[in-house]
Scaffold this active site. Structure first.
Site, PDB file in Angstrom:
ATOM      1  N   SER A  78       0.922  -1.044  -0.085  1.00  0.00           N
ATOM      2  CA  SER A  78       0.046   0.107   0.190  1.00  0.00           C
ATOM      3  C   SER A  78       0.756   1.084   0.003  1.00  0.00           C
ATOM      4  O   SER A  78       2.138   1.228   0.282  1.00  0.00           O
ATOM      5  CB  SER A  78      -0.794  -0.033   1.148  1.00  0.00           C
ATOM      6  OG  SER A  78      -1.527  -1.260   1.476  1.00  0.00           O
TER       7      SER A  78
HETATM    8  C1  LIG Z   1      -3.421  -4.175  -0.703  1.00  0.00           C
HETATM    9  S1  LIG Z   1      -2.510  -5.662  -0.177  1.00  0.00           S
HETATM   10  C2  LIG Z   1      -2.005  -5.065   1.411  1.00  0.00           C
HETATM   11  C3  LIG Z   1      -0.514  -5.690   1.986  1.00  0.00           C
HETATM   12  C4  LIG Z   1      -0.196  -4.944   3.321  1.00  0.00           C
HETATM   13  N1  LIG Z   1      -1.048  -5.086   4.371  1.00  0.00           N
HETATM   14  C5  LIG Z   1       0.146  -3.371   3.256  1.00  0.00           C
HETATM   15  O1  LIG Z   1      -0.725  -2.709   3.657  1.00  0.00           O
HETATM   16  O2  LIG Z   1       1.098  -3.057   2.581  1.00  0.00           O
HETATM   17  C6  LIG Z   1      -3.624  -6.907   0.688  1.00  0.00           C
HETATM   18  C7  LIG Z   1      -3.007  -8.173   0.659  1.00  0.00           C
HETATM   19  O3  LIG Z   1      -3.920  -9.053   1.302  1.00  0.00           O
HETATM   20  C8  LIG Z   1      -3.930 -10.265   0.797  1.00  0.00           C
HETATM   21  N2  LIG Z   1      -5.143 -11.046   1.089  1.00  0.00           N
HETATM   22  C9  LIG Z   1      -6.253 -10.738   0.256  1.00  0.00           C
HETATM   23  N3  LIG Z   1      -7.110 -11.555   0.516  1.00  0.00           N
HETATM   24  C10 LIG Z   1      -6.688 -12.168   1.839  1.00  0.00           C
HETATM   25  C11 LIG Z   1      -7.250 -13.389   2.671  1.00  0.00           C
HETATM   26  N4  LIG Z   1      -8.705 -13.622   2.621  1.00  0.00           N
HETATM   27  N5  LIG Z   1      -6.522 -13.569   3.733  1.00  0.00           N
HETATM   28  C12 LIG Z   1      -5.247 -13.075   3.999  1.00  0.00           C
HETATM   29  N6  LIG Z   1      -4.395 -12.264   3.172  1.00  0.00           N
HETATM   30  C13 LIG Z   1      -5.356 -11.965   2.019  1.00  0.00           C
HETATM   31  C14 LIG Z   1      -3.345 -10.059  -0.587  1.00  0.00           C
HETATM   32  O4  LIG Z   1      -2.790 -11.368  -1.079  1.00  0.00           O
HETATM   33  C15 LIG Z   1      -2.367  -8.789  -0.449  1.00  0.00           C
HETATM   34  O5  LIG Z   1      -1.155  -9.278  -0.167  1.00  0.00           O
END
Ligand SMILES: C[S@@+](CC[C@H](N)C(=O)[O-])C[C@H]1O[C@@H](n2cnc3c(N)ncnc32)[C@H](O)[C@@H]1O
Length: 231
Positions: A78
């Protein structure tokens, strides 16, 4: 990537001194624009090197206000302002037990680890195996060995370490997965991008004894939650 304009991938050219200058400038910018207020979050943002959590060909863009792609199906790191945007209303602080859904690059997880300190606990769940491995490696390289990393569907939370004082869901959902509400302490807070009528609001939930209060913070643009609670 959801309407964001991605800078072109390229070989990184910046020195560690340049990254440090950008990190300090970014923290000043976050304070000036009202995103950053807490001293602990500020210290964490100054301490953790965001560039070490970015894929090689995007490293030079570490401090740009744009989400950058990560290994995995849809994962992104993000924008830099997202961390105080989530962690300030959450009231993330020393000793908190914190659960993150969506580990991404591991950067946000490292920031949380610094904020909660050694008396606290950070658990992070990632659904994408490639993204999970990328983050795990980044966190190990940055010397974070005491974060509980879980590969799986974060919609189920992680009951083994519950209840949590704070939970951040970093992908957009239509409804907050029930297990996450169940795993939140009374008085605890959960923050998540929630989809409604085709747009997303960042919503802060606070769990009381009898009910849950909700407050909209601002419009956001996040990738969708995957797994059993996907939209
Ligand atoms: C927008 S990214 C944000 C990553 C990090 N938390 C940041 O803020 O930089 C969202 C993350 O959520 C993960 N994700 C999506 N659905 C998920 C789920 N049901 N359980 C765990 N992770 C999930 C995606 O693979 C991705 O790595």
């Amino acid at each position: 990537m959801y309407g964001w304009i991605l800078p072109p991938p390229r070989e990184p050219t910046k020195s560690s001194e340049e990254y440090e200058k950008e990190r300090i400038a970014k923290v000043r910018w976050l304070v000036k624009h009202g995103y950053l207020k807490s001293e602990r979050i500020k210290e964490a943002l100054l301490k953790v090197h965001r560039e070490d959590f970015i894929p090689h060909n995007y490293r030079d863009y570490a401090y740009l206000e744009v989400p950058l792609p990560l290994p995995g199906e849809q994962a992104t790191i993000s924008c830099p302002h997202s961390y105080p945007l989530f962690y300030e209303p959450l009231g993330l602080c020393k000793s908190h037990k914190f659960l993150e859904v969506g580990l991404g690059s591991g950067y946000c997880t490292a920031i949380a680890r610094e904020v909660v300190g050694s008396d606290g606990l950070v658990v992070s769940v990632e659904i994408d195996p490639l993204t999970y491995e990328f983050a795990k490696r980044n966190l190990e390289n940055a010397n974070y060995h005491d974060i509980v990393l879980v590969k799986g569907d974060g919609g189920f939370g992680y009951p083994e370490m519950s209840p949590y004082d704070s939970i951040a869901v970093t992908a957009a959902c239509i409804e907050i997965p029930t297990p996450l509400i169940e795993q939140l302490n009374i008085g605890g807070r959960l923050i998540a991008p929630v989809l409604e009528d085709g747009t997303q609001d960042l919503i802060l939930f606070e769990k009381g004894v009898k009910d849950i209060q909700r407050r909209a913070i601002c419009k956001v643009l996040y990738i969708s939650l995957r797994g059993i609670y996907s939209s």
